[in-house]
Design an enzyme around this catalytic site. Structure first.
Site, PDB file in Angstrom:
ATOM      1  N   CYS A  62       0.834  -1.204   0.000  1.00 28.37           N
ATOM      2  CA  CYS A  62       0.000   0.000   0.000  1.00 28.37           C
ATOM      3  C   CYS A  62       0.867   1.251   0.000  1.00 28.37           C
ATOM      4  CB  CYS A  62      -0.990  -0.047   1.155  1.00 28.37           C
ATOM      5  SG  CYS A  62      -2.427   0.972   0.821  1.00 28.37           S
ATOM      6  N   HIS A 105      -3.544  -4.824   0.414  1.00 26.91           N
ATOM      7  CA  HIS A 105      -2.821  -5.401   1.554  1.00 26.91           C
ATOM      8  C   HIS A 105      -2.892  -6.924   1.495  1.00 26.91           C
ATOM      9  CE1 HIS A 105      -2.259  -1.707   4.004  1.00 26.91           C
ATOM     10  NE2 HIS A 105      -3.355  -1.299   3.380  1.00 26.91           N
ATOM     11  N   GLU A 144      -1.387  -9.021   3.140  1.00 31.33           N
ATOM     12  CA  GLU A 144      -1.243  -9.651   4.461  1.00 31.33           C
ATOM     13  C   GLU A 144      -2.580 -10.077   5.064  1.00 31.33           C
ATOM     14  OE1 GLU A 144      -0.522  -6.522   3.694  1.00 31.33           O
ATOM     15  OE2 GLU A 144      -0.922  -5.097   5.319  1.00 31.33           O
TER      16      GLU A 144
HETATM   17  N1  GLN Z   1      -1.810   6.801   2.939  1.00 28.45           N
HETATM   18  C1  GLN Z   1      -1.986   6.046   1.738  1.00 28.45           C
HETATM   19  C2  GLN Z   1      -3.378   6.219   1.155  1.00 28.45           C
HETATM   20  O1  GLN Z   1      -4.285   6.630   1.813  1.00 28.45           O
HETATM   21  C3  GLN Z   1      -1.676   4.583   1.979  1.00 28.45           C
HETATM   22  C4  GLN Z   1      -2.607   3.913   2.920  1.00 28.45           C
HETATM   23  C5  GLN Z   1      -2.115   2.596   3.431  1.00 28.45           C
HETATM   24  O2  GLN Z   1      -0.929   2.288   3.364  1.00 28.45           O
HETATM   25  N2  GLN Z   1      -3.000   1.790   3.983  1.00 28.45           N
HETATM   26  O3  GLN Z   1      -3.585   5.915   0.004  1.00 28.45           O
END
Ligand code: GLN
Length: 537
Positions: free
Chosen positions: A380, A506, A508
């Site tokens: 992410c 994600h 994970e």
């Molecule tokens: N801050 C970034 C976004 O909002 C990544 C978010 C995250 O890593 N969950 O897109």
């Protein structure tokens, strides 16, 4: 008819009540029963989405997009089963529903009170999940510790359930701490006695008490707890600290808990514990180490990146290597100085996160991994940083950035989608939950997944800006995963690198013991290759 098992905790928090609940679910599943789980969280947030992972541990995301407490992650991993938002009930949800019913006049003139209106609402959520899931057994954990003011309505509700079901099909498990006193050199059962007394004063008599301690309790100690707490000796289970949480189900089975559950369920056959036996076997084996660096903002708080660590563990077990995690605060990498430290690592992960703190250090780490052939997995925000790094240092867009960190950047390679509103409300406003991702044939991602369409879970606002995609690709960053409906970049990678991959989702959250997420699995395989090479050279 669904049977109910309620898990409560006493003395202190952090006893691993969530692991006990998840293990209970796993032991029931091993008995061919359909099981579902629920976590009652006595806080007023509607969901965990607005809570700082620094205070409360990671926010876990379900496939339907519900942002939950991290215990739901344990439940999904131990059951190897997806859950829905019905499985996380917070005080916030309960009270907001009661108040909205009051405004609609649904209480027909009654004075709206804690008992019965709030408790009924809690029971409605419980019975609703039982009905929707069609489960044979519902395991419900009450968050917090017995004696907390905010937990009282939940305890009162689960007390009433026994009455509602005529004393049948309801089972209470209480977990407590048995501390070891260095000065007298003995374990102490008094806190357990007090905690059970507190629970009984609310009207709940536990059927089983699981005592957490550093080392196993003696039979005499268990007898003492049995006598003072009015529970049969076989119902007092000693659960000492174990090397891995994945040893807990088997340990509990062998301690007699499985037998007690069988009796409650009316199950007569042999449970199928093969998966847990296999995991325990691998855990006991001697394995070569693999050193993975996690470069993040919140390092040091182990629950902040819980699912990342668990996903790594699943992959390391499968690949028979011993996971050694090195936490690297990204702010330490903001100068050039410390980067050489990364050379000793077998792999680098840059996990998810919000706000600009430490971002430049993450970008430096990624550049170093890219240039030195160190396996890299970006999750992410980690993927977004990889895109920024590539744009700056390979495409020559020196001031490239995400508009999250620099709203004025001339090269907004990471940005909100056109038409997407600036963030006014924080709660529940991200791209959340499972989305399909089309995987490009012949890529690292496709080799990992062995499939051209996968579903993975999201939690973010920003995206790779489509205006820069052709330049990034031209310079060698392959977009190997796409969200077909909007053409959004979901996975990027660098062909020819030992392993360099970032995902907007994600991975994970979908990793399970015995069935690691494929991206983590491939990353660990690459790290293992690097570890083998440095061993030989
Ligand atoms: N801050 C970034 C976004 O909002 C990544 C978010 C995250 O890593 N969950 O897109």
């Amino acid at each position: 008819m669904t049977k109910f098992i309620f898990i409560t905790g006493g003395v202190v928090s952090g006893l691993g009540k969530g692991i006990l609940a998840a293990s209970t679910g796993a032991l029931i599943k091993a008995r061919e029963k359909k099981v579902t789980m629920l976590k009652f969280d006595p806080y007023f947030n509607l969901d965990a989405g607005t809570m700082s992972p620094y205070q409360h541990g990671e926010v876990f995301v379900l496939k339907d997009g519900t942002e939950t407490d991290l215990d739901l992650g344990h439940y999904e991993r131990f059951l190897d089963q997806d859950l829905t938002g019905l499985s996380n009930v917070t005080s916030g949800k309960i009270y907001s529903s009661v108040i909205s019913k009051e405004r609609k006049g649904e209480y027909l003139g009654a004075t709206v009170q804690m008992i019965p209106h709030v408790t009924n609402e809690i029971k409605r959520a419980l019975f609703n999940l039982a009905e929707q899931s069609n489960a044979d057994v519902l395991v419900a954990e009450v968050g917090g510790t017995v004696g907390d003011i905010e937990g009282l309505p939940f305890l009162e509700a689960i007390r009433q359930v026994r009455l509602d079901l005529n004393g049948k099909d309801v089972f209470y498990v209480h977990t407590t701490l048995v501390p070891f006193l260095e000065t007298s050199g003995e374990q102490k059962t008094k806190p357990t006695q007090h905690s059970v007394r507190e629970l009984r004063s609310i009207g709940i008599q536990p059927d089983v008490i699981v005592c957490r301690s550093r080392t196993p309790m003696t039979k005499q100690m268990r007898e003492k707890v049995a006598l003072f707490c009015d529970v049969g000796i076989e119902g007092v289970i000693s659960l000492p600290d174990l090397d891995s949480i994945y040893q807990v189900p088997l340990f509990l089975e062998e301690a007699g808990y499985g037998e007690i559950l069988s009796r409650f369920l009316g199950f007569q056959g042999e449970p199928n514990l093969e998966k847990w036996q296999d995991l325990s076997q691998i855990l006991r084996e001697e394995k070569p180490p693999v050193k993975i660096g996690i470069v993040g903002k919140y390092v040091g708080m182990k629950d902040t990146y819980l699912s990342v660590i668990e996903a790594l563990r699943h992959s390391c077990l499968k690949n028979r290597v011993d996971l050694k995690v090195q936490w690297i605060p990204s702010e330490k990498l903001e100068g050039e100085g410390n980067l050489n430290l990364l050379l000793s690592l077998d792999g680098i992960i840059v996990p998810g996160g919000f706000d600009r703190r430490g971002v430049e250090g993450k970008i430096n780490a990624i550049k170093f991994a890219r240039e030195n052939g160190i396996p890299f997995l970006g999750l992410c925000l980690g993927m977004q940083c990889a895109v920024i790094e590539f744009a700056r240092n390979v495409c020559g867009l020196k001031k490239a950035n995400s508009t999250e960190f620099d709203p004025e950047t001339p090269f907004p390679v990471i940005d909100l989608l056109k038409g997407q509103e600036k963030v006014k409300r924080k709660g529940g406003t991200m791209r959340l939950g499972a989305y399909p991702c089309k995987v490009k044939k012949g890529s690292m991602a496709s080799e990992a997944y062995g499939s051209d369409l996968v579903w993975e879970r999201h939690r973010h606002r920003y995206e790779v800006n489509g205006d820069f995609l052709s330049l990034l690709e031209e310079k060698g960053l392959t977009v190997s995963g796409i969200y077909p409906k909007q053409g959004l970049a979901e996975i990027v990678e660098i062909p020819g690198h030992p392993f360099f991959l970032g995902s907007q989702f994600h991975p994970e959250f979908t990793s399970r013991p015995g069935r690691p997420n494929p991206l983590f699995d491939s990353f660990v395989k690459a790290a293992k290759r690097r570890a083998n090479q440095s061993w030989k050279s």
